[in-house]
Write an enzyme that holds these catalytic residues in place. Structure first.
Site, short mmCIF file in Angstrom:
data_model
loop_
_atom_site.label_atom_id
_atom_site.label_comp_id
_atom_site.label_asym_id
_atom_site.label_seq_id
_atom_site.Cartn_x
_atom_site.Cartn_y
_atom_site.Cartn_z
N SER A 1 0.85 -1.26 0.08
CA SER A 1 -0.16 -0.09 0.00
C SER A 1 0.67 1.46 0.01
O SER A 1 2.07 1.34 0.78
CB SER A 1 -1.05 -0.03 1.27
OG SER A 1 -1.49 1.21 1.51
N CYS B 1 -9.20 0.54 11.94
CA CYS B 1 -10.54 0.14 11.40
C CYS B 1 -11.23 -0.45 12.59
O CYS B 1 -12.43 -0.25 12.46
CB CYS B 1 -10.14 -0.65 10.38
SG CYS B 1 -8.52 -0.57 9.51
C1 LIG Z 1 -3.34 -0.50 6.06
C2 LIG Z 1 -3.21 -2.05 5.56
C3 LIG Z 1 -3.95 -2.69 4.50
C4 LIG Z 1 -4.96 -1.93 3.84
O1 LIG Z 1 -4.17 -0.99 2.67
P1 LIG Z 1 -5.18 0.23 2.13
O2 LIG Z 1 -4.12 0.89 1.03
O3 LIG Z 1 -5.53 1.13 3.24
O4 LIG Z 1 -6.54 -0.37 1.66
C5 LIG Z 1 -3.89 -3.98 4.33
N1 LIG Z 1 -3.01 -4.65 5.11
C6 LIG Z 1 -2.36 -4.21 6.11
C7 LIG Z 1 -1.47 -5.07 7.12
C8 LIG Z 1 -2.32 -2.92 6.28
O5 LIG Z 1 -1.80 -2.53 7.44
#
Ligand SMILES: *Cc1c(COP(=O)(O)O)cnc(C)c1O
Length: 382
Positions: free
Chosen positions: A198, A322
């Site tokens: 990400s 979240c």
């Molecule tokens: C933040 C996160 C995601 C999601 O990524 P986004 O770009 O926010 O959709 C997935 N997995 C982990 C471990 C994360 O920390």
């Protein structure tokens, strides 16, 4: 303000904004257009792909840009499951402490008659490669284990799991979103078939990310349409976002060893100071990334501590970003064997490059004060 919630999101790097700026204004072409404006946009996207490939020690054909980590996780798990079903396999192995992007995607596979095994981490926050091996059956077609847990920062043995899966002909996916800014990344070593990243966790824009797909792996397209991303992920490319992601990956690689050296000392110091607070414990042990500290304070609500520190200008989180809305205890900590009460009395502090020893002293002092005040308020003695 002391912002210590880097695992939720990191600030945009100024150099990333600078790299993106031309593609927000003058260089607005569609990379699929054959005229000069389009060709320049195409070149920018392909340069970012080279930067991403370089970051992962992969080849450019293995990089597919997505709208973030969540999309990459959904794509990897859903498409691998589809491939697996076509080969007559219907069993997936994952862990009970994955990010919801993997966990919920795995849950959704039941509608295709796929059975999912959720391996529990041990008390230290670690999945053993042996537990994965023990869960494999001849119906197993996919293993998905995160590289680094986002709430406690523990590093999982993905190299061993990857090597085992390859030997058995089982697809291996790893969510490396929290690893990417904190560990050197090398696909020769990681041996994953699929890997998610990400952008906004390492200084690029929100809504950017990528899926690494090992060369030669047949993976069904995720979005159908105009044939972008070599027919795998349609939709006009987010050119400025992709350019920024490429630059962020380049910067992350250049600054990593310096960051690790400095942050390990800060993390150690903060953990030491936290353990001086009565009834405090650190969650997650063994090999951990440099940025993440998770602690429980018996009898005190984590969300209360978060709000107290917020009033002092310090941003930390209880559980993951979240899960803090739901009021439910963290699924990560309960999977590690913490009681619901102790899981609810936890906070996560995640550091970034900008932090200093002074910040650590302030965070530790305010944490101790908040915990003490709550205990006095409720007449608790520890
Ligand atoms: C933040 C996160 C995601 C999601 O990524 P986004 O770009 O926010 O959709 C997935 N997995 C982990 C471990 C994360 O920390």
């Amino acid at each position: 303000m002391i912002y210590a919630d880097y695992n939720a999101t990191a600030p945009l790097r100024p150099e990333v904004l600078e790299a993106m700026q031309p593609y927000l204004l003058q260089e607005f072409g569609n990379p699929s257009s054959s005229h000069q404006a389009g060709r320049r946009a195409r070149t920018a996207v392909e340069t970012a792909r080279e930067q991403a490939a370089d970051f992962l020690h992969a080849s450019v054909q293995e990089i597919f840009f997505t709208s973030g980590g969540t999309e990459a996780d959904n794509w990897a798990v859903q498409s691998a499951a589809e491939e697996m079903l076509a080969k007559g396999k219907n069993h997936v192995i994952t862990t009970a402490f994955e990010h919801p992007a993997v966990l919920e995607t795995c849950r959704s596979l039941s509608r295709f008659g796929i059975e999912v095994t959720y391996i529990h981490p041990d008390r230290d926050g670690r999945i053993s490669a042996d537990a994965v091996k023990a869960s494999v059956t001849d119906r197993t077609g996919l293993v998905s284990v995160m590289y680094v847990n986002n709430e406690v920062g523990t590093i999982q043995p993905v190299e061993q799991i990857g090597a085992f899966c390859r030997e058995k002909g089982i697809l291996f996916h790893t969510d490396a979103v929290q690893a990417a800014g904190n560990l050197p990344m090398n696909m020769d070593r990681i041996k994953a078939d699929l890997l998610s990243l990400s952008g906004h966790k390492l200084g690029a824009m929100k809504g950017t990310g990528l899926l690494y797909v090992r060369q030669g792996l047949r993976l069904p397209p995720f979005l159908h349409g105009g044939g972008q991303e070599r027919n795998r992920r349609a939709g006009t490319e987010n050119v400025p976002g992709i350019v920024g992601l490429g630059r962020a990956l380049e910067l992350t690689k250049q600054t990593l060893s310096e960051k690790e050296k400095r942050l390990f000392l800060l993390r150690e110091e903060l953990e030491k100071k936290i353990l001086l607070i009565p009834g405090a414990q650190i969650n997650g042990a063994g090999t951990k990334i440099c940025s993440t500290i998770n602690a429980s304070f018996a009898g005190v609500e984590g969300e209360g501590i978060v709000l107290s520190l917020d009033r002092k200008g310090i941003c930390i989180s209880s559980g993951s970003a979240c899960s803090s809305c739901g009021g439910e205890p963290s699924h990560v900590l309960t999977a590690m064997g913490l009681t619901k009460e102790l899981a609810k009395s936890s906070v996560r502090i995640s550091l970034g490059e900008e932090h200093t020893m002074e910040d650590i002293a302030v965070i530790a002092r305010e944490l101790a004060q908040a915990v003490e005040q709550f205990r006095q308020l409720f007449g608790m003695t520890i």
